[in-house]
Design a protein around this motif. Structure first.
Motif, mmCIF file in Angstrom:
data_model
loop_
_atom_site.group_PDB
_atom_site.id
_atom_site.type_symbol
_atom_site.label_atom_id
_atom_site.label_comp_id
_atom_site.label_asym_id
_atom_site.label_seq_id
_atom_site.Cartn_x
_atom_site.Cartn_y
_atom_site.Cartn_z
ATOM 1 N N SER A 16 51.828 -36.237 36.647
ATOM 2 C CA SER A 16 50.590 -35.484 36.507
ATOM 3 C C SER A 16 49.615 -36.222 35.597
ATOM 4 C CB SER A 16 50.890 -34.105 35.929
ATOM 5 O OG SER A 16 49.708 -33.460 35.511
ATOM 6 N N ILE A 18 47.474 -34.445 33.879
ATOM 7 C CA ILE A 18 47.114 -33.406 32.916
ATOM 8 C C ILE A 18 47.852 -33.677 31.607
ATOM 9 C CG2 ILE A 18 47.182 -30.938 32.386
ATOM 10 C CD1 ILE A 18 45.384 -31.443 34.712
ATOM 11 N N LEU A 29 44.494 -28.279 27.420
ATOM 12 C CA LEU A 29 44.805 -28.790 28.746
ATOM 13 C C LEU A 29 43.682 -29.758 29.110
ATOM 14 C CD1 LEU A 29 45.859 -26.530 31.750
ATOM 15 C CD2 LEU A 29 44.303 -28.442 32.035
ATOM 16 N N LEU A 31 42.196 -32.979 31.496
ATOM 17 C CA LEU A 31 42.257 -33.827 32.689
ATOM 18 C C LEU A 31 42.054 -35.278 32.257
ATOM 19 C CD1 LEU A 31 39.980 -31.810 35.167
ATOM 20 C CD2 LEU A 31 42.309 -31.334 34.442
ATOM 21 N N ASN A 38 38.389 -37.946 37.234
ATOM 22 C CA ASN A 38 39.221 -36.792 36.867
ATOM 23 C C ASN A 38 39.530 -35.880 38.059
ATOM 24 O OD1 ASN A 38 39.508 -37.479 34.103
ATOM 25 N ND2 ASN A 38 37.467 -36.672 33.684
ATOM 26 N N LEU A 40 41.616 -33.872 40.690
ATOM 27 C CA LEU A 40 42.837 -33.079 40.585
ATOM 28 C C LEU A 40 43.784 -33.455 41.719
ATOM 29 C CD1 LEU A 40 41.058 -29.727 39.825
ATOM 30 C CD2 LEU A 40 42.730 -30.785 38.291
ATOM 31 N N SER A 44 48.982 -32.685 39.673
ATOM 32 C CA SER A 44 48.264 -32.068 38.554
ATOM 33 C C SER A 44 48.113 -30.570 38.754
ATOM 34 C CB SER A 44 46.896 -32.726 38.384
ATOM 35 O OG SER A 44 47.027 -34.091 38.057
ATOM 36 N N ILE A 48 49.509 -27.566 36.359
ATOM 37 C CA ILE A 48 48.744 -26.432 35.831
ATOM 38 C C ILE A 48 49.511 -25.131 36.055
ATOM 39 C CG2 ILE A 48 46.639 -25.050 36.096
ATOM 40 C CD1 ILE A 48 45.149 -27.664 36.731
ATOM 41 N N VAL A 66 40.256 -25.963 28.239
ATOM 42 C CA VAL A 66 40.362 -26.829 29.412
ATOM 43 C C VAL A 66 39.225 -27.846 29.331
ATOM 44 C CG1 VAL A 66 40.343 -26.949 31.930
ATOM 45 C CG2 VAL A 66 41.359 -24.967 30.775
ATOM 46 N N SER A 75 35.370 -33.032 36.533
ATOM 47 C CA SER A 75 36.299 -33.271 37.642
ATOM 48 C C SER A 75 35.523 -33.373 38.938
ATOM 49 C CB SER A 75 37.337 -32.156 37.759
ATOM 50 O OG SER A 75 38.152 -32.363 38.906
#
Length: 273
Positions: A16, A18, A29, A31, A38, A40, A44, A48, A66, A75
């Motif tokens: 991941s 993260i 948390l 990224l 970034n 996802l 990842s 989460i 976050v 992201s």
């Protein structure tokens, strides 16, 4: 875990991007996939879900932040054209379902969840941001949902959550046009609660999180439950829950501790009970 194709199952086994840590009753948390803005990944998103499962059972953590590394992108979302070509339609739907699960669990956390938007917020990244309880953004940040340009619509909660924040008409206009919403408009429409200079964003969000971390968990969690119930069930149900929780709070350790700390001129030590 649901049954996935070999390609998607292999992607879920990857590491991941993260980063997660706990410090002084705040969960962070972050990224960290800057080489791909970034984005996802399936791994990842699964991470989460795992993080949210752990936090849901954590009685002491008060706040979740976050955020993302870098100053350009919060992201870029989940998919691009290359990835879409690599996955089957069943895989695509599996990833969208996983994203829904991740963002729903994040929104349902008992802790207050703050989004720190450090730059461009796109597609699935925007749906992650909308799952936070509120957002603070850098002055150069913007949000856009481009899915309608690819024959789709945002499938991991944006039509629901964006509507609840800015209203149906504006949400549909933003989603249907795919246009960028810049920081000033995000503040004006309630998408964010505050706009700060890019260099100050992390410090400002850390200050807010520290203030929340010092509060009694039962009080914060009760307020969040009431606010969420009001949004889904209306005033009457929220008032009823508010009275029930306030009555229970009066007999809690934390309320007694707050009064004792005030009398004794010391910091309160809350236990979440």
């Amino acid at each position: 875990m649901p049954s996935y194709s070999r390609n998607l199952a292999n992607d879920l086994e990857q590491s991941s991007d993260i980063r997660f840590r706990l410090a002084d009753n705040v969960a962070f948390l972050t990224l960290d996939r800057q080489t791909e803005s970034n984005r996802l990944t399936p791994a990842s998103l699964a991470h989460i879900v795992q993080i949210a499962q752990s936090l849901a059972a954590d009685p002491r953590t008060n706040c979740v932040v976050v955020s993302a590394e870098g100053v350009e992108h919060f992201s870029s979302g989940i998919f691009n054209a290359e990835l879409r070509a690599a996955y089957s339609k069943e895989d695509i739907l599996g990833i969208v379902k996983l994203a829904n699960d991740a963002f729903d669990r994040l929104q349902a956390l008992p802790q207050i969840v703050i989004g720190a938007l450090n730059g461009a917020v796109r597609a699935g990244g925007g749906e992650l941001a909308l799952a936070c309880d509120f957002r603070v953004c850098a002055d150069h940040a913007s949000m856009a949902f481009h899915e309608t340009s690819y024959g789709c619509f945002p499938g991991a909660g944006a039509p629901v959550r964006l509507t609840s924040i800015v209203g149906a008409g504006r949400a549909l206009e933003i989603i249907a046009t795919g246009r960028e919403v810049f920081a000033e408009e995000m503040l004006r429409t309630g998408l964010v609660t505050e706009v700060v200079a890019s260099a100050r964003l992390q410090d400002r969000v850390s200050t807010i999180a520290t203030q929340m971390a010092a509060k009694a968990p039962l009080g914060l969690r009760g307020a969040k439950r009431i606010a969420q119930l009001q949004a889904s069930a209306g005033d009457a149900a929220a008032h009823q829950l508010s009275w029930a929780l306030r009555t229970a709070l009066e007999y809690s350790h934390d309320v007694d501790e707050a009064l004792a700390a005030y009398r004794e001129k010391r910091a309160a030590l809350y236990l979440g009970r």
